[in-house]
Write a protein that holds these residues in place. Structure first.
Motif, PDB file in Angstrom:
ATOM      1  N   UNK A   1       0.842  -1.193   0.000  1.00  0.00           N
ATOM      2  CA  UNK A   1       0.000   0.000   0.000  1.00  0.00           C
ATOM      3  C   UNK A   1       0.881   1.248   0.000  1.00  0.00           C
ATOM      4  N   UNK A   2       0.875   1.969  -1.108  1.00  0.00           N
ATOM      5  CA  UNK A   2       1.711   3.162  -1.251  1.00  0.00           C
ATOM      6  C   UNK A   2       0.906   4.432  -0.990  1.00  0.00           C
ATOM      7  N   UNK A   3      -0.143   4.347  -0.200  1.00  0.00           N
ATOM      8  CA  UNK A   3      -0.952   5.515   0.135  1.00  0.00           C
ATOM      9  C   UNK A   3      -0.981   5.715   1.643  1.00  0.00           C
ATOM     10  N   UNK A   4      -1.250   6.958   2.044  1.00  0.00           N
ATOM     11  CA  UNK A   4      -1.395   7.330   3.451  1.00  0.00           C
ATOM     12  C   UNK A   4      -0.101   7.200   4.242  1.00  0.00           C
ATOM     13  N   UNK A   5       1.018   7.569   3.616  1.00  0.00           N
ATOM     14  CA  UNK A   5       2.305   7.522   4.308  1.00  0.00           C
ATOM     15  C   UNK A   5       2.993   8.889   4.370  1.00  0.00           C
ATOM     16  N   UNK A   6       2.307   9.954   3.989  1.00  0.00           N
ATOM     17  CA  UNK A   6       2.922  11.289   4.043  1.00  0.00           C
ATOM     18  C   UNK A   6       3.391  11.553   5.476  1.00  0.00           C
ATOM     19  N   UNK A   7       4.653  11.949   5.584  1.00  0.00           N
ATOM     20  CA  UNK A   7       5.255  12.217   6.881  1.00  0.00           C
ATOM     21  C   UNK A   7       5.966  11.027   7.490  1.00  0.00           C
ATOM     22  N   UNK A   8       5.762   9.831   6.927  1.00  0.00           N
ATOM     23  CA  UNK A   8       6.407   8.629   7.452  1.00  0.00           C
ATOM     24  C   UNK A   8       7.856   8.526   6.990  1.00  0.00           C
ATOM     25  N   UNK A   9       8.681   7.937   7.823  1.00  0.00           N
ATOM     26  CA  UNK A   9      10.050   7.591   7.460  1.00  0.00           C
ATOM     27  C   UNK A   9       9.997   6.222   6.791  1.00  0.00           C
ATOM     28  N   UNK A  10      10.540   6.132   5.577  1.00  0.00           N
ATOM     29  CA  UNK A  10      10.445   4.900   4.795  1.00  0.00           C
ATOM     30  C   UNK A  10      11.786   4.567   4.140  1.00  0.00           C
ATOM     31  N   UNK A  11      11.842   3.355   3.612  1.00  0.00           N
ATOM     32  CA  UNK A  11      12.942   2.950   2.740  1.00  0.00           C
ATOM     33  C   UNK A  11      12.343   2.511   1.418  1.00  0.00           C
ATOM     34  N   UNK A  12      13.021   2.844   0.343  1.00  0.00           N
ATOM     35  CA  UNK A  12      12.715   2.324  -0.981  1.00  0.00           C
ATOM     36  C   UNK A  12      13.798   1.297  -1.269  1.00  0.00           C
ATOM     37  N   UNK A  13      13.383   0.086  -1.609  1.00  0.00           N
ATOM     38  CA  UNK A  13      14.347  -0.985  -1.873  1.00  0.00           C
ATOM     39  C   UNK A  13      14.135  -1.552  -3.271  1.00  0.00           C
ATOM     40  N   UNK A  14      15.221  -2.030  -3.827  1.00  0.00           N
ATOM     41  CA  UNK A  14      15.197  -2.723  -5.103  1.00  0.00           C
ATOM     42  C   UNK A  14      16.109  -3.933  -4.968  1.00  0.00           C
TER      43      UNK A  14
END
Length: 76
Positions: free
Chosen positions: A20-33
């Motif tokens: 789910x790529x929605x409702x994460x504004x302001x969250x600390x995340x990682x993008x991985x490949x």
């Protein structure tokens, strides 16, 4: 004192993959490949349909867009 640095807090034990790529504004995340971290950061904006998101600029990197259909995985 008493405040954890981003890198100290942001360990693999705190993260989980999400589709789910929605409702994460302001969250600390990682993008991985391919299980490698491409970028860590704070979600600044999201596409309304959940197809992608922008990570905010920081001291090391410019603002960047990531699209979930291009092989990126989102970890929150």
């Amino acid at each position: 004192p008493g405040t954890l640095m981003f890198e100290q807090w942001h360990t693999a034990t705190h993260l989980r993959r999400t589709v789910d790529w929605q409702d994460h504004v302001g969250d600390i995340v990682e993008i991985r490949s391919n299980d490698s971290v491409v970028r860590r950061g704070i979600v600044e904006e999201e596409m309304p349909d959940g197809s992608g998101l922008w990570l905010a600029a920081d001291a090391a990197d410019r603002r960047a867009y990531f699209h979930k259909d291009l092989g990126c995985a989102l970890w929150i």
